[in-house]
Scaffold this motif. Structure first.
Motif, mmCIF file in Angstrom:
data_model
loop_
_atom_site.group_PDB
_atom_site.id
_atom_site.type_symbol
_atom_site.label_atom_id
_atom_site.label_comp_id
_atom_site.label_asym_id
_atom_site.label_seq_id
_atom_site.Cartn_x
_atom_site.Cartn_y
_atom_site.Cartn_z
ATOM 1 N N HIS A 280 44.702 11.707 -3.329
ATOM 2 C CA HIS A 280 43.680 11.744 -2.286
ATOM 3 C C HIS A 280 43.366 10.323 -1.831
ATOM 4 C CE1 HIS A 280 41.437 11.420 -6.108
ATOM 5 N NE2 HIS A 280 40.512 10.748 -5.420
ATOM 6 N N THR A 281 42.926 10.218 -0.599
ATOM 7 C CA THR A 281 42.529 8.937 -0.013
ATOM 8 C C THR A 281 41.012 8.842 -0.032
ATOM 9 O OG1 THR A 281 44.466 8.922 1.438
ATOM 10 C CG2 THR A 281 42.611 7.512 2.070
ATOM 11 N N ILE A 282 40.473 7.713 -0.491
ATOM 12 C CA ILE A 282 39.020 7.526 -0.562
ATOM 13 C C ILE A 282 38.552 6.713 0.642
ATOM 14 C CG2 ILE A 282 37.108 6.571 -1.899
ATOM 15 C CD1 ILE A 282 38.756 7.035 -4.419
ATOM 16 N N VAL A 283 37.505 7.205 1.290
ATOM 17 C CA VAL A 283 36.942 6.578 2.485
ATOM 18 C C VAL A 283 35.444 6.370 2.269
ATOM 19 C CG1 VAL A 283 36.533 6.882 4.963
ATOM 20 C CG2 VAL A 283 38.676 7.664 3.962
ATOM 21 N N ASP A 284 34.901 5.286 2.800
ATOM 22 C CA ASP A 284 33.473 4.996 2.668
ATOM 23 C C ASP A 284 32.630 6.028 3.416
ATOM 24 O OD1 ASP A 284 34.188 2.752 1.274
ATOM 25 O OD2 ASP A 284 33.714 1.329 2.873
ATOM 26 N N GLY A 285 31.544 6.460 2.788
ATOM 27 C CA GLY A 285 30.618 7.376 3.428
ATOM 28 C C GLY A 285 29.776 6.693 4.491
ATOM 29 N N GLY A 286 29.212 7.483 5.387
ATOM 30 C CA GLY A 286 28.323 6.962 6.416
ATOM 31 C C GLY A 286 26.873 7.166 6.026
ATOM 32 N N THR A 287 25.962 6.783 6.904
ATOM 33 C CA THR A 287 24.529 6.948 6.630
ATOM 34 C C THR A 287 24.063 8.374 6.896
ATOM 35 O OG1 THR A 287 24.019 6.181 8.873
ATOM 36 C CG2 THR A 287 24.025 4.522 7.121
ATOM 37 N N THR A 288 24.859 9.147 7.621
ATOM 38 C CA THR A 288 24.561 10.561 7.902
ATOM 39 C C THR A 288 25.814 11.387 7.633
ATOM 40 O OG1 THR A 288 25.263 10.391 10.203
ATOM 41 C CG2 THR A 288 22.937 9.931 9.731
ATOM 42 N N ARG A 289 25.656 12.703 7.591
ATOM 43 C CA ARG A 289 26.824 13.582 7.460
ATOM 44 C C ARG A 289 27.758 13.373 8.646
ATOM 45 N NH1 ARG A 289 28.683 18.246 4.857
ATOM 46 N NH2 ARG A 289 30.615 18.877 5.871
ATOM 47 N N PHE A 290 27.205 13.243 9.827
ATOM 48 C CA PHE A 290 28.002 12.979 11.018
ATOM 49 C C PHE A 290 28.837 11.719 10.827
ATOM 50 C CE2 PHE A 290 28.446 10.633 15.013
ATOM 51 C CZ PHE A 290 29.048 11.560 15.834
ATOM 52 N N GLY A 291 28.207 10.663 10.323
ATOM 53 C CA GLY A 291 28.907 9.395 10.115
ATOM 54 C C GLY A 291 30.002 9.511 9.071
#
Length: 223
Positions: free
Chosen positions: A73-84
């Motif tokens: 799996h590839t890990i990506v940084d989360g955003g400040t909202t679910r949309f982000g």
């Protein structure tokens, strides 16, 4: 190629624990590992993108070592909202990619492989699909003064994930500015003008957010 974006940004506040809910163990294994395993069971060539807050990524990688968890799996940084967070996940998919992409809650570890397949197949035909359940409880609409009235439950559905979309449509829709009306990923697609169809979900596909949900999860695993 098809993709699944698994969004896991919880902090465990409703659990009353310092450990984020996606990392709590059920059946001796973190919730998030159960979730990823469901999509790997659906299709081993499905490209899995995991969206995690940056400060949780080292802990997750340590958990993977402890549990010998090797599903790619590839890990990506989360955003400040679910949309982000969903937008960040979509950003790592090549712009010229063809196919469909699902977006799923990391703390829904019991989505059935059949439901995953239905969502992906429906999205290939109709561009956007979500799993839903019929409402079984009585629903009551509350007025501003605290009064209310019953509404017809047949007019409503409970929405689950994965929500699956044509990749081009999803990328275009998530290029829009965030709005408070975006209560889930499908609402972003609809705001952009996309039509979302509904398919049958599965009752066990619960979202684990409270200690009671953990008890239910252990029971589901035991059965």
């Amino acid at each position: 190629m098809d993709y699944i974006i698994i969004v896991a940004g919880g902090k465990g506040l409703r659990m009353g624990t310092d450990i984020p809910k996606q990392f709590l163990c059920i059946g001796g294994k973190p919730v998030l590992m159960h979730t990823i395993s469901r999509f790997h069971a659906y299709r081993q060539d499905l490209s899995i993108i995991l969206v995690l807050p940056k400060e949780q990524q080292a802990y997750w990688q340590e958990l993977c070592k402890q549990h010998s968890f090797t599903i790619p799996h590839t890990i990506v940084d989360g955003g400040t909202t679910r949309f982000g967070s969903s937008k960040n996940g979509l950003a790592v998919i090549p712009d010229d990619a063809k196919g469909v992409v699902g977006i799923h809650d990391g703390v829904r570890p019991f989505v059935s492989v059949d439901v995953i397949a239905r969502c992906f197949e429906a999205a290939r035909s109709h561009q956007a699909a979500i799993p839903v359940l019929a409402v079984t409880d009585t629903l009551r609409k509350i007025e501003g003064d605290g009064s209310g009235y019953n509404v017809l439950r047949d007019d409503y559905r409970i929405v689950q994930t994965p929500q699956v979309f044509d990749i081009t449509l999803a990328k275009e829709a998530f290029s829009e500015e965030y709005q408070e009306s975006f209560t889930d990923d499908a609402s972003v697609i609809e705001h952009f003008g996309g039509k979302v169809i509904m398919v049958d979900g599965n009752r066990e596909n619960i979202k684990i957010t409270t200690p009671f949900d953990l008890l239910v999860a252990e029971k589901i695993l035991a059965d």
